[in-house]
Motif scaffolding. Structure first.
Motif, PDB file in Angstrom:
ATOM      1  N   THR A  10       0.997  -1.251   0.198  1.00 57.92           N
ATOM      2  CA  THR A  10      -0.165  -0.061   0.255  1.00 57.92           C
ATOM      3  C   THR A  10       0.930   1.260   0.416  1.00 57.92           C
ATOM      4  O   THR A  10       1.359   1.475   0.735  1.00 57.92           O
ATOM      5  CB  THR A  10      -1.373  -0.131   1.335  1.00 57.92           C
ATOM      6  OG1 THR A  10      -2.113  -1.013   1.367  1.00 57.92           O
ATOM      7  CG2 THR A  10      -1.814   0.757   1.484  1.00 57.92           C
ATOM      8  N   ASP A  11       0.265   2.304  -1.513  1.00 58.50           N
ATOM      9  CA  ASP A  11       1.345   3.359  -1.177  1.00 58.50           C
ATOM     10  C   ASP A  11       0.879   4.312  -1.058  1.00 58.50           C
ATOM     11  O   ASP A  11       0.439   5.207  -1.693  1.00 58.50           O
ATOM     12  CB  ASP A  11       1.841   3.511  -3.189  1.00 58.50           C
ATOM     13  CG  ASP A  11       2.705   4.812  -2.968  1.00 58.50           C
ATOM     14  OD1 ASP A  11       3.097   5.737  -2.339  1.00 58.50           O
ATOM     15  OD2 ASP A  11       3.136   5.008  -4.161  1.00 58.50           O
ATOM     16  N   THR A  12       0.872   4.567  -0.127  1.00 62.81           N
ATOM     17  CA  THR A  12       0.122   6.041   0.793  1.00 62.81           C
ATOM     18  C   THR A  12       0.212   7.530   0.192  1.00 62.81           C
ATOM     19  O   THR A  12      -0.729   8.612   0.166  1.00 62.81           O
ATOM     20  CB  THR A  12       0.151   5.854   2.465  1.00 62.81           C
ATOM     21  OG1 THR A  12       1.291   6.498   2.368  1.00 62.81           O
ATOM     22  CG2 THR A  12       0.712   5.421   3.203  1.00 62.81           C
ATOM     23  N   SER A  13       1.126   7.366  -0.343  1.00 62.32           N
ATOM     24  CA  SER A  13       1.403   9.327  -1.249  1.00 62.32           C
ATOM     25  C   SER A  13       0.591   8.828  -2.180  1.00 62.32           C
ATOM     26  O   SER A  13       0.929  10.371  -2.856  1.00 62.32           O
ATOM     27  CB  SER A  13       3.472   8.191  -1.765  1.00 62.32           C
ATOM     28  OG  SER A  13       3.464   8.013  -2.954  1.00 62.32           O
ATOM     29  N   VAL A  14       0.632   7.719  -2.841  1.00 58.66           N
ATOM     30  CA  VAL A  14      -0.493   7.917  -4.240  1.00 58.66           C
ATOM     31  C   VAL A  14      -2.238   8.593  -3.286  1.00 58.66           C
ATOM     32  O   VAL A  14      -3.463   7.650  -4.888  1.00 58.66           O
ATOM     33  CB  VAL A  14      -0.575   7.738  -5.120  1.00 58.66           C
ATOM     34  CG1 VAL A  14       0.783   7.820  -6.082  1.00 58.66           C
ATOM     35  CG2 VAL A  14      -0.658   5.832  -4.642  1.00 58.66           C
ATOM     36  N   CYS A  15      -2.161   7.601  -2.457  1.00 56.54           N
ATOM     37  CA  CYS A  15      -3.460   7.531  -1.964  1.00 56.54           C
ATOM     38  C   CYS A  15      -4.518   8.723  -1.841  1.00 56.54           C
ATOM     39  O   CYS A  15      -4.225  10.046  -1.061  1.00 56.54           O
ATOM     40  CB  CYS A  15      -3.972   6.579  -0.278  1.00 56.54           C
ATOM     41  SG  CYS A  15      -5.483   6.751   0.353  1.00 56.54           S
ATOM     42  N   ALA A 191      10.665  -0.879  -2.443  1.00 55.34           N
ATOM     43  CA  ALA A 191      12.195  -0.346  -2.510  1.00 55.34           C
ATOM     44  C   ALA A 191      12.482   0.680  -3.646  1.00 55.34           C
ATOM     45  O   ALA A 191      12.978   2.190  -3.446  1.00 55.34           O
ATOM     46  CB  ALA A 191      12.904  -0.977  -2.664  1.00 55.34           C
ATOM     47  N   LEU A 192      11.917   0.516  -4.928  1.00 56.84           N
ATOM     48  CA  LEU A 192      12.030   1.475  -6.514  1.00 56.84           C
ATOM     49  C   LEU A 192      11.230   2.894  -5.676  1.00 56.84           C
ATOM     50  O   LEU A 192      11.724   4.218  -6.711  1.00 56.84           O
ATOM     51  CB  LEU A 192      11.905   0.672  -7.540  1.00 56.84           C
ATOM     52  CG  LEU A 192      13.216  -0.660  -7.805  1.00 56.84           C
ATOM     53  CD1 LEU A 192      12.594  -0.885  -9.323  1.00 56.84           C
ATOM     54  CD2 LEU A 192      14.558   0.263  -8.146  1.00 56.84           C
ATOM     55  N   ARG A 193      10.664   2.551  -5.203  1.00 56.16           N
ATOM     56  CA  ARG A 193       9.101   3.887  -5.011  1.00 56.16           C
ATOM     57  C   ARG A 193       9.866   4.280  -4.372  1.00 56.16           C
ATOM     58  O   ARG A 193       9.646   6.156  -4.798  1.00 56.16           O
ATOM     59  CB  ARG A 193       8.154   3.400  -5.007  1.00 56.16           C
ATOM     60  CG  ARG A 193       6.752   4.260  -4.291  1.00 56.16           C
ATOM     61  CD  ARG A 193       6.289   5.436  -5.849  1.00 56.16           C
ATOM     62  NE  ARG A 193       5.757   6.210  -5.302  1.00 56.16           N
ATOM     63  CZ  ARG A 193       5.681   7.208  -5.248  1.00 56.16           C
ATOM     64  NH1 ARG A 193       6.241   8.049  -7.291  1.00 56.16           N
ATOM     65  NH2 ARG A 193       4.439   8.024  -5.948  1.00 56.16           N
ATOM     66  N   VAL A 194      10.733   4.025  -3.112  1.00 57.92           N
ATOM     67  CA  VAL A 194      11.244   5.249  -1.764  1.00 57.92           C
ATOM     68  C   VAL A 194      12.218   5.860  -2.826  1.00 57.92           C
ATOM     69  O   VAL A 194      12.597   6.723  -2.727  1.00 57.92           O
ATOM     70  CB  VAL A 194      11.396   3.751  -0.523  1.00 57.92           C
ATOM     71  CG1 VAL A 194      12.258   5.032   0.327  1.00 57.92           C
ATOM     72  CG2 VAL A 194      10.260   3.823  -0.588  1.00 57.92           C
ATOM     73  N   ARG A 206       8.700   6.438   3.991  1.00 55.07           N
ATOM     74  CA  ARG A 206       9.970   5.085   4.195  1.00 55.07           C
ATOM     75  C   ARG A 206       8.893   3.780   4.871  1.00 55.07           C
ATOM     76  O   ARG A 206       7.760   4.133   3.982  1.00 55.07           O
ATOM     77  CB  ARG A 206       9.886   5.139   5.744  1.00 55.07           C
ATOM     78  CG  ARG A 206       9.172   4.960   7.321  1.00 55.07           C
ATOM     79  CD  ARG A 206       8.208   6.647   7.399  1.00 55.07           C
ATOM     80  NE  ARG A 206       8.909   7.170   7.091  1.00 55.07           N
ATOM     81  CZ  ARG A 206       9.107   8.338   8.052  1.00 55.07           C
ATOM     82  NH1 ARG A 206       8.542   7.284   9.447  1.00 55.07           N
ATOM     83  NH2 ARG A 206       9.822   9.188   8.450  1.00 55.07           N
ATOM     84  N   LEU A 207       9.449   2.790   3.877  1.00 53.13           N
ATOM     85  CA  LEU A 207       8.527   0.901   4.378  1.00 53.13           C
ATOM     86  C   LEU A 207       8.603   1.309   5.722  1.00 53.13           C
ATOM     87  O   LEU A 207       8.874   1.021   6.623  1.00 53.13           O
ATOM     88  CB  LEU A 207       9.096  -0.001   3.316  1.00 53.13           C
ATOM     89  CG  LEU A 207       9.606   1.155   2.066  1.00 53.13           C
ATOM     90  CD1 LEU A 207      10.263  -0.545   1.215  1.00 53.13           C
ATOM     91  CD2 LEU A 207       8.001   0.913   0.603  1.00 53.13           C
ATOM     92  N   LEU A 224       4.229   2.363   2.541  1.00 49.45           N
ATOM     93  CA  LEU A 224       4.619   2.756   1.891  1.00 49.45           C
ATOM     94  C   LEU A 224       4.164   4.167   2.923  1.00 49.45           C
ATOM     95  O   LEU A 224       3.266   5.061   2.091  1.00 49.45           O
ATOM     96  CB  LEU A 224       5.155   3.586   0.617  1.00 49.45           C
ATOM     97  CG  LEU A 224       6.381   4.563   0.737  1.00 49.45           C
ATOM     98  CD1 LEU A 224       6.675   4.630  -0.705  1.00 49.45           C
ATOM     99  CD2 LEU A 224       5.653   6.028   0.812  1.00 49.45           C
ATOM    100  N   LEU A 225       4.791   4.684   4.116  1.00 53.52           N
ATOM    101  CA  LEU A 225       4.520   5.688   4.471  1.00 53.52           C
ATOM    102  C   LEU A 225       5.303   7.401   4.686  1.00 53.52           C
ATOM    103  O   LEU A 225       6.023   7.325   4.233  1.00 53.52           O
ATOM    104  CB  LEU A 225       4.571   5.172   6.366  1.00 53.52           C
ATOM    105  CG  LEU A 225       4.380   3.932   6.696  1.00 53.52           C
ATOM    106  CD1 LEU A 225       4.550   3.760   8.217  1.00 53.52           C
ATOM    107  CD2 LEU A 225       2.548   3.792   6.417  1.00 53.52           C
ATOM    108  N   LEU A 226       4.566   8.558   5.198  1.00 54.02           N
ATOM    109  CA  LEU A 226       5.095   9.709   4.278  1.00 54.02           C
ATOM    110  C   LEU A 226       5.444  10.369   5.749  1.00 54.02           C
ATOM    111  O   LEU A 226       5.832  11.317   5.957  1.00 54.02           O
ATOM    112  CB  LEU A 226       4.213  10.084   3.821  1.00 54.02           C
ATOM    113  CG  LEU A 226       4.190   9.820   2.431  1.00 54.02           C
ATOM    114  CD1 LEU A 226       3.123  10.749   1.272  1.00 54.02           C
ATOM    115  CD2 LEU A 226       5.074   9.711   1.417  1.00 54.02           C
ATOM    116  N   ASP A 227       5.249   9.631   7.165  1.00 54.28           N
ATOM    117  CA  ASP A 227       6.037  10.146   8.286  1.00 54.28           C
ATOM    118  C   ASP A 227       6.126   9.097   9.132  1.00 54.28           C
ATOM    119  O   ASP A 227       5.809   7.779   8.737  1.00 54.28           O
ATOM    120  CB  ASP A 227       4.602  11.189   8.946  1.00 54.28           C
ATOM    121  CG  ASP A 227       5.215  11.827  10.152  1.00 54.28           C
ATOM    122  OD1 ASP A 227       6.355  11.542  10.565  1.00 54.28           O
ATOM    123  OD2 ASP A 227       4.603  13.161   9.879  1.00 54.28           O
TER     124      ASP A 227
END
Length: 281
Positions: A10-15, A191-194, A206-207, A224-227
């Motif tokens: 789950t990539d939270t940066s695009v949620c 890892a590539l997305r980070v 960060r993962l 993947l979190l942004l905080d």
């Protein structure tokens, strides 16, 4: 396991907080609605994961350092939603399908089992409502339904996996925030997305839950979190709650043997005493 282990990234940066995953999960799994009243948490009307909410989109409000609310998108651009002194972090949470799942360790009936896909599923017709798995979960995911005490949680759409389909939540996600596939491939992709986000200046990316050497052996659903994890309501260093059970059983066994030895010694002494006393008479 006869199949390659699968999971969620789950990539939270695009949620975008659309909650399509929540709706798809409820519709496919025939889950009852569990409250429609607004809370103090923005528009988060489901509040948390539970027996009737197997996907939950969290809305986290934070002060925005530059006074603008922006949502990072897949192509590296940002969607500016206007001037504001707050920003929203959005994250679709779910059961983590732990590698070392404490819920499996404590279930006395076998209602919880590991599937051929590496996921953890509850068989509702076998669950006796004992509730042992509830405190065992380090993420607080599992909940009992008040009506009968049985527990329910995400199955990663076990029935769909068996038919060669992806889970309903991933299918419904419009931004690919929820990605489904072989777990090893997802970890490489994450890892590539980070790295991509760091290059774009998103240094806090960060993962979480991806590391097989963490306290639960890695999660089948990682993020993947942004905080910091605590901001999203996630424990910073989860540990399988049954990790000390083997040592506890060993200590208990040793204590029981010592106790039995002491009792046997007492009986032996008593027997000799009685025999000696009888001879003297």
């Amino acid at each position: 396991m006869t199949q390659e282990r699968v999971g969620f990234f789950t990539d939270t940066s695009v949620c975008i907080g659309c909650k399509a995953c929540e709706v798809a999960c409820k519709e496919w799994n025939a889950l009852p609605e569990d409250g429609l009243s607004l809370t103090a948490m923005s528009y988060d009307n489901t509040e948390a994961l539970g027996a009737s909410t197997w996907r939950h989109v969290a809305f986290i409000e934070q002060p925005s350092p530059d006074g603008r609310t922006e949502l990072p998108l897949v192509d590296g651009e940002s969607a500016d939603t206007g001037s504001s002194d707050m920003r929203w972090l959005m994250s679709s949470d779910v059961c983590k399908h732990c590698t070392h799942a404490a819920c499996l360790d404590v279930c006395p009936t076998g209602a919880l089992f590991r599937t051929e896909f590496g996921t953890v599923v509850v068989q509702e017709d076998i669950c006796n409502g004992c509730g042992y798995c509830v405190p065992a979960c380090p993420y607080g995911v599992i909940e009992q339904r008040p009506s009968d005490g049985r527990v329910f949680k995400c199955t990663m759409c076990y029935d769909r996996l068996g038919a060669g389909q992806e889970p309903a939540c991933a299918k419904a996600c419009p931004t690919d925030s929820i990605q489904f596939g072989p777990l090893d491939e997802l970890r490489e992709r994450a890892a590539l997305r980070v790295d991509q986000l760091h290059e774009q200046g998103v240094g806090d990316a960060r993962l979480y839950g991806h590391d097989p050497d963490d306290g639960v052996g890695g999660d089948g659903a990682f993020f993947l979190l942004l905080d910091e994890p605590e901001v999203y309501g996630l424990p910073p260093a989860p540990v399988v709650t049954t990790r000390d059970l083997p040592a506890m059983w060993r200590h208990a066994g040793a204590a029981a043997l010592s106790l039995l030895g002491g009792v046997a010694a007492c009986f032996a002494i008593a027997g000799r005493t009685a025999k000696t006393g009888g001879t003297r008479r």
